[in-house]
Design an enzyme around this catalytic site. Structure first.
Site, PDB file in Angstrom:
ATOM      1  N   ASP A 299      22.724  23.950  33.599  1.00  0.00           N
ATOM      2  CA  ASP A 299      22.441  23.959  32.053  1.00  0.00           C
ATOM      3  C   ASP A 299      23.484  24.007  30.977  1.00  0.00           C
ATOM      4  O   ASP A 299      24.467  25.291  31.501  1.00  0.00           O
ATOM      5  CB  ASP A 299      21.108  24.783  32.224  1.00  0.00           C
ATOM      6  CG  ASP A 299      20.464  25.296  30.249  1.00  0.00           C
ATOM      7  OD1 ASP A 299      20.726  23.959  30.005  1.00  0.00           O
ATOM      8  OD2 ASP A 299      19.964  25.636  29.716  1.00  0.00           O
ATOM      9  N   TYR A 473      18.582  24.236  26.057  1.00  0.00           N
ATOM     10  CA  TYR A 473      17.222  23.366  26.498  1.00  0.00           C
ATOM     11  C   TYR A 473      17.931  22.124  27.742  1.00  0.00           C
ATOM     12  O   TYR A 473      17.407  20.880  26.529  1.00  0.00           O
ATOM     13  CB  TYR A 473      16.891  23.161  25.297  1.00  0.00           C
ATOM     14  CG  TYR A 473      16.461  24.292  24.672  1.00  0.00           C
ATOM     15  CD1 TYR A 473      15.549  25.089  25.212  1.00  0.00           C
ATOM     16  CD2 TYR A 473      16.354  23.886  23.540  1.00  0.00           C
ATOM     17  CE1 TYR A 473      16.143  26.467  23.959  1.00  0.00           C
ATOM     18  CE2 TYR A 473      16.298  25.232  21.876  1.00  0.00           C
ATOM     19  CZ  TYR A 473      15.920  26.169  22.777  1.00  0.00           C
ATOM     20  OH  TYR A 473      15.568  27.289  21.880  1.00  0.00           O
ATOM     21  N   HIS A 474      18.702  21.911  27.981  1.00  0.00           N
ATOM     22  CA  HIS A 474      19.169  20.671  29.282  1.00  0.00           C
ATOM     23  C   HIS A 474      19.205  20.945  30.583  1.00  0.00           C
ATOM     24  O   HIS A 474      20.517  20.984  30.798  1.00  0.00           O
ATOM     25  CB  HIS A 474      20.958  20.159  28.523  1.00  0.00           C
ATOM     26  CG  HIS A 474      21.484  20.221  26.977  1.00  0.00           C
ATOM     27  ND1 HIS A 474      22.434  20.325  26.249  1.00  0.00           N
ATOM     28  CD2 HIS A 474      20.527  20.525  26.458  1.00  0.00           C
ATOM     29  CE1 HIS A 474      22.318  19.886  24.757  1.00  0.00           C
ATOM     30  NE2 HIS A 474      21.445  19.505  25.051  1.00  0.00           N
ATOM     31  N   PRO A 475      18.388  21.312  31.017  1.00  0.00           N
ATOM     32  CA  PRO A 475      18.233  21.521  32.362  1.00  0.00           C
ATOM     33  C   PRO A 475      18.606  19.994  33.156  1.00  0.00           C
ATOM     34  O   PRO A 475      17.897  19.123  32.728  1.00  0.00           O
ATOM     35  CB  PRO A 475      16.908  21.813  32.464  1.00  0.00           C
ATOM     36  CG  PRO A 475      16.650  21.518  31.625  1.00  0.00           C
ATOM     37  CD  PRO A 475      17.010  21.528  30.203  1.00  0.00           C
TER      38      PRO A 475
END
Length: 537
Positions: A299, A473-475
């Site tokens: 992330d 918010y980039h898993p």
């Protein structure tokens, strides 16, 4: 228990799932069913660009996940928003259209993932896209996804760009073009001032096709398997309005998991696919040992620096009744102004130290400030200079802890556990602070609000990063594509050792891309649809 049949069953109507629903249902002879655990995208705030302030942390549109307390963040637990509606996270994200670096995809291919080099995927990005600036070598004009230029600018934003130039970063009008490095304005997934989510771009044009069925509030429980072949998927069981239902595949059909970096590994583990010890501890019978499921979590961690400035920002307009009404009126009449903005205005891709071939940090600049998105603005004129490391080396994991599909899995990011990430965090803060001392930005800055204790040494700066950083918010990467023992899918996105099953979402990324993840996930949906149709021939 009701039962339906399909040739293609897609689980998850997010960024990739909506693309798959469109492309696979284009063949009228194939029945396609799309299952979405969330509801319809009827909340009006979904469609207003700035509406993410209203949809984030809203349990009607956001799953409201939380990470486990993280030692790398001084024991803090972070909110992990994920879209709970048609369009998935593309319906609640910041609208920022970023593809990443050419080198990201070339590295994927160099690891043995055939067909995933930059030259392979660029045509797919172009196919999806309808860019406001028109068609060229890097952009398309006839695709479903509208990409537009920023419709609101400000003097303080221009000063931020000029400050980056003073720091040696070139200006750019297109960080998705020939090279990523540069400072300029973000491009947005918007059309005529409205959000262009994956649902709006891809699903809406296909909804009337008689061979496409979209089921909302359909929470997938597990995969179903052939009794005589326990490693062949033949359908899915899901819950809807408290009742269990099934979708069974027609001969030769496939299930495609597009439930995201949290949902896809969760469904695999609930179905007995994963690391045996984890499954057994959760009370799930092991069907297929695949130790990489839920591992390799990556992330982007952002360090959000906040400054008080001596010019009016959006804080002033939003905190006062009459200016706030003016913003609303401007948007209603012209679809312009602050309400037409996504999560950030200015984008900077920069190198935090000499000797790097490509940028290793990214800035998201906002002419506003708040403790976090979705809550009240600060009571002063504020700006936010948010910086993240593009290619973190820290790895976490996501795993179930019970056999119940309604129970959330445990999210363990392990932020800042790698030494390289710690060093980059310190360099990133120094770079951001140096920008405020440039001729372009210094006249505007009154004081540093966050951090508020004036850290100076490298040890203090790292401690600061641990205490104030937030997920961006980039898993990704929890069902990694590859050929080694820890890979979950092959280069055609088929789950290793299981037939009739693919994964197509951000979870398949071998490594996180150098930038925001929505555009690459849409590309993955395009790529998956091509491969599925090719393999049916």
């Amino acid at each position: 228990m009701s039962q339906k049949t399909a040739d293609f069953l897609i689980v998850g109507a997010g960024s990739a799932g909506c693309v798959l629903a469109n492309r696979l249902s284009a063949d009228s002879s194939k029945k396609v069913i799309l299952l979405e655990a969330g509801g319809r995208d009827v909340n009006p705030w979904i469609h207003v660009p700035v509406g993410y302030f209203k949809t984030l942390h809203n349990p009607h549109t956001d799953w409201c996940y939380k990470s486990e307390p993280d030692p790398g963040l001084s024991g803090r637990s972070l909110d992990w928003p994920r879209g709970k509606t048609l369009g998935g996270s593309s319906s609640i994200n910041g609208l920022l259209y970023v593809r990443g670096q050419k080198e990201d995809y070339d590295r994927w291919a160099q690891r043995g993932n055939r067909g995933w080099s930059y030259d392979d995927v660029l045509p797919l990005f172009k196919r999806s896209e309808s860019h406001e600036s028109g068609e060229n070598e890097y952009h398309g004009k006839d695709g479903n996804l509208s990409v537009s230029l920023i419709r609101a600018k400000s003097n303080i934003s221009e000063a931020f760009i000029d400050a980056a130039v003073e720091m040696g970063v070139p200006k750019t009008n297109d960080y998705n073009g020939e090279k990523q490095e540069g400072a300029g304005y973000f491009h947005q997934t918007a059309r005529n001032g409205f959000r262009c989510s994956s649902a709006k771009a891809f699903l809406n044009p296909a909804k009337k096709r008689p061979n496409l069925e979209v089921l909302t509030h359909a929470h997938t429980e597990c995969l179903l398997f052939e009794p005589t072949d326990p490693k062949r998927v033949i359908g899915v069981r899901y819950l809807r309005k408290g009742q269990a239902h099934e979708v069974m595949l027609n001969p030769g059909g496939e299930v495609i998991l597009s439930a995201g970096a949290i949902g896809s590994p969760q469904i695999l583990e609930l179905s007995g696919i994963g690391r045996g010890t984890i499954l057994q501890n959760a009370g799930v019978e092991v069907r297929h040992e695949l130790p990489g499921v839920g591992e390799n979590l990556q992330d982007h961690l952002q360090i959000r620096l906040v400054y008080e400035v001596n010019v009016a920002t959006m804080n002033d307009a939003i905190n006062k009744f009459m200016p706030r009404m003016g913003i609303g009126l401007n948007y209603m009449m012209y679809r312009k102004g602050p309400m037409s903005l996504g999560a950030s205005q200015v984008c900077i891709f920069a190198k935090s130290m000499e000797g790097l071939e490509t940028p290793d940090i990214q800035f998201h600049f906002q002419p506003l400030s708040a403790d976090k998105p979705g809550i009240e603005m600060h009571p002063f004129s504020g700006i936010t200079s948010s910086v993240c490391q593009l290619r973190p080396e820290s790895r976490g994991h996501i795993h179930i802890s019970s056999p119940n599909a309604i129970d959330y899995p445990k999210i363990v990011p392990n932020y800042l556990s790698a030494t390289a990430d710690q060093l980059c965090a310190v360099r990133a803060i120094k770079f951001a602070r140096a920008m405020t001392r440039t001729k372009a930005l210094r006249p505007y800055v009154v004081r540093e609000h966050v951090p508020n204790n004036n850290p100076q040494t490298d040890e203090e700066l790292l401690k600061c990063a641990r205490e104030i950083s937030q997920t961006i918010y980039h898993p990704t990467s929890t069902c990694r594509m590859g050929k080694d023992d820890m890979a979950v899918v092959d280069d055609r996105l088929r789950v290793h050792g299981i037939s009739g099953l693919r994964v197509a979402d951000a979870s398949i990324m071998p490594d996180i891309v150098s930038g925001n993840t929505n555009a690459p996930t849409i590309m993955i949906g395009e790529k998956a649809s091509d491969m599925i149709l090719e393999d049916r021939r």
